[in-house]
Scaffold this active site. Structure first.
Site, mmCIF file in Angstrom:
data_model
loop_
_atom_site.group_PDB
_atom_site.id
_atom_site.type_symbol
_atom_site.label_atom_id
_atom_site.label_comp_id
_atom_site.label_asym_id
_atom_site.label_seq_id
_atom_site.Cartn_x
_atom_site.Cartn_y
_atom_site.Cartn_z
ATOM 1 N N LEU A 179 0.742 -1.172 -0.007
ATOM 2 C CA LEU A 179 -0.012 0.062 -0.088
ATOM 3 C C LEU A 179 0.700 1.380 -0.119
ATOM 4 O O LEU A 179 1.916 1.337 0.884
ATOM 5 C CB LEU A 179 -0.973 -0.035 1.241
ATOM 6 C CG LEU A 179 -1.790 -1.246 1.511
ATOM 7 C CD1 LEU A 179 -2.895 -0.814 2.577
ATOM 8 C CD2 LEU A 179 -2.666 -1.439 0.237
ATOM 9 N N LYS A 239 8.743 -7.576 0.265
ATOM 10 C CA LYS A 239 8.139 -6.385 0.718
ATOM 11 C C LYS A 239 9.327 -5.475 1.104
ATOM 12 O O LYS A 239 9.536 -4.237 0.926
ATOM 13 C CB LYS A 239 7.120 -6.301 1.652
ATOM 14 C CG LYS A 239 6.630 -4.829 2.365
ATOM 15 C CD LYS A 239 6.167 -4.049 1.363
ATOM 16 C CE LYS A 239 5.853 -2.713 1.967
ATOM 17 N NZ LYS A 239 4.675 -2.802 2.804
ATOM 18 N N GLN A 286 12.745 12.546 -7.146
ATOM 19 C CA GLN A 286 12.609 13.881 -6.717
ATOM 20 C C GLN A 286 13.345 14.228 -5.499
ATOM 21 O O GLN A 286 12.892 13.617 -4.493
ATOM 22 C CB GLN A 286 11.280 14.318 -6.584
ATOM 23 C CG GLN A 286 10.322 14.124 -7.780
ATOM 24 C CD GLN A 286 10.049 12.754 -8.400
ATOM 25 O OE1 GLN A 286 9.800 11.897 -7.818
ATOM 26 N NE2 GLN A 286 10.223 12.953 -9.843
ATOM 27 N N GLY A 292 10.030 9.347 4.903
ATOM 28 C CA GLY A 292 9.912 9.126 6.089
ATOM 29 C C GLY A 292 8.584 8.139 6.135
ATOM 30 O O GLY A 292 8.451 7.129 5.394
ATOM 31 N N CYS A 295 6.893 2.935 7.193
ATOM 32 C CA CYS A 295 7.498 1.742 6.465
ATOM 33 C C CYS A 295 8.787 1.889 6.477
ATOM 34 O O CYS A 295 9.619 1.165 6.973
ATOM 35 C CB CYS A 295 6.789 1.571 5.407
ATOM 36 S SG CYS A 295 5.057 0.988 5.487
ATOM 37 N N LYS A 298 11.905 2.243 9.287
ATOM 38 C CA LYS A 298 11.984 1.136 10.286
ATOM 39 C C LYS A 298 12.323 -0.022 9.183
ATOM 40 O O LYS A 298 12.887 -1.262 9.868
ATOM 41 C CB LYS A 298 10.818 1.020 10.937
ATOM 42 C CG LYS A 298 9.523 1.040 10.689
ATOM 43 C CD LYS A 298 9.134 -0.744 10.379
ATOM 44 C CE LYS A 298 7.717 -0.882 10.010
ATOM 45 N NZ LYS A 298 7.109 -2.418 9.972
#
Length: 475
Positions: A179, A239, A286, A292, A295, A298
């Site tokens: 997501l 992921k 960009q 930040g 996800c 960390k």
């Protein structure tokens, strides 16, 4: 194996799997109704599934059952109310009810960074799996969606074997989420791929049935959704590998911004030029304040920690520099602010005592209210610590920011935030800020000085309006 749907249909054995509840389609639960779980639960009800969302937070569950989404995500409120009214969706704090309801249980709890190191805290995963397993009364599939260190699925299997009543033959699978905040509804309903890690044909069939609504929607829209069926470890790695690659690309262009600042180059033109190379592409090139959110920061740290545990730490040593580059962009804003305000930097950094600074943006990206590890809010706190009177405005994240950093002053509009400001810092690229009229804003400020922390403003337009402009990696 990779199965692009609908070109290749599943085998008859997979397609014929019957949900243990006897329902025509698997009844699905989502354990954890934070950003991930709430979004998936609501969207899967929209796809026609019977859905139950579980959480231990009674206030959050009450809000959801009342038709109120506790997060800001475009389009989610309407879907929630529609599916509550249709009777396909409800939320509960009762784990026994959740266990009895579902055929496929998705684990969607947080995996934050551990307080004592870089690794992931899996205590929420353990609590949700253990609590669910103890209350199961029939065969079911427990599917991890949370981002976890490789090897977690095998550990979850052990937890399930330990806590599930004998003879139920409950199975485990892993299916990572992808997501993007601000685009999450479309990412669930129209994903660019689905990855499942399974050990049996039954688990594969149940997950196919649990995703069939996604495939059916794709078929009606003449799209394909690639389905990658793989092992536990690969599914877990997908992921974190994707996040590590994305973080590396963002930090690469920010490293180039540092070189441009030293040499007089323009990183925006550099990014445009290299982005035309199809091997590189222009997405996420960009330069600015850095990444930040809940996800990327960390996850890359947990990935490094897990690789170290596996004896492969050297392979991911570069991620340490990726992290450092990202964090350096925050202090770079302070240097630009000091330059514009004529403040010298001592050993402890610049002193902004006696200045009023407007910070536009508190969330880590636009179209969300998420301030977790938000560079904008971190910079605002650094400016305040350096003596500035900081006034913050964000279109959606003000209340979350106020809870996270209460010592800052929060305003209800752009004009209030910039009023009498000696300096304006644009730190989240909300459309409201990108499209702001520099002439009109100039009437409110004390000094027409702006730091463009996201390189989202038109330098020529702002300069023509009488502003001193500083961008990230720009002359």
């Amino acid at each position: 194996m990779t199965i692009p749907y609908p070109t290749i249909q599943p085998s008859p054995a997979i397609a014929a799997v019957t949900p243990p509840s006897g329902a025509a389609r698997p009844r699905v639960t989502f354990l954890g109704t934070g950003y991930l779980g709430a979004t998936y639960a609501i969207c899967y009800a929209e796809l026609g599934y019977e859905v139950l969302g579980f959480d231990v937070d009674a206030d959050k569950i009450a809000m959801l059952n009342a038709g109120q989404v506790p997060i800001h995500e475009p389009g989610l409120d309407e879907l929630l109310r529609r599916n509550l009214a249709a009777g396909r969706l409800r939320f509960s704090t009762d784990i026994a009810e959740t266990a009895d309801f579902g055929d496929v249980h998705f684990i969607c709890v947080g995996t934050p960074q551990r307080a004592d190191g870089m690794g992931a805290d899996l205590s929420y995963v353990e609590a949700s799996v253990t609590g669910l397993a103890q209350h199961l009364t029939r065969k079911a599939l427990i599917v991890g969606k949370s981002t976890v260190p490789v090897g977690t699925a095998e550990w979850v299997e052990q937890l399930v074997d330990k806590h599930t009543p004998d003879g139920l033959n409950v199975e485990v699978a892993w299916s990572p989420e992808f997501l993007q905040e601000g685009f999450a509804v479309d990412d669930v309903l129209r994903p660019n791929r689905i990855v499942v890690g399974v050990k049996s044909e039954w688990a594969n069939g149940m997950l196919y049935a649990a995703h069939k609504g996604v495939f059916d929607l794709a078929a009606t829209e003449d799209r394909e959704v690639p389905l990658v069926v793989t092992d536990f470890s690969t599914a877990e790695l997908v992921k974190v590998a994707a996040n590590a690659f994305l973080a590396t690309k963002i930090s690469f262009i920010n490293a180039m911004a540092e070189v441009c600042e030293a040499s007089g180059g323009d990183v925006t033109q550099l990014a445009r030029a290299i982005g035309y190379d199809p091997r590189i592409g222009n997405r996420f090139l960009q330069a600015g304040l850095g990444f930040g959110g809940a996800c990327l920061p960390k996850d890359i740290r947990a990935f490094q920690a897990r690789a170290q545990e596996l004896g492969a730490g050297e392979a991911l040593r570069f991620l340490h520099e990726v992290d450092l580059i990202n964090l350096r962009r925050r202090t770079r804003v302070l240097q630009l602010a000091a330059d514009l305000l004529g403040r010298r930097s001592g050993p402890a950094g610049p002193d902004f005592a006696g200045t009023r600074i407007a910070v536009l943006g508190a969330t880590f990206k636009p179209n969300t209210d998420d301030v977790r590890d938000a560079p904008a809010l971190a910079v605002a706190a650094l400016l305040q610590k350096a003596g500035a009177d900081v006034h913050v405005y964000d279109p959606q994240g003000t209340e979350n920011a106020r809870r996270a950093v209460p010592e800052l002053t929060y305003e209800s509009s752009i004009n209030d935030a910039v009023s009498d400001a000696d300096l304006v810092c644009v730190l989240t690229e909300w459309a409201d800020f990108r499209n702001a009229d520099p002439v009109a804003l100039g009437e409110f400020v004390k000094g027409r000085k702006v730091v463009d922390g996201r390189n989202c403003l038109d330098p020529a337009l702002w300069t023509q309006a009488g502003w001193e402009y500083r961008g990230m990696g720009r002359p």
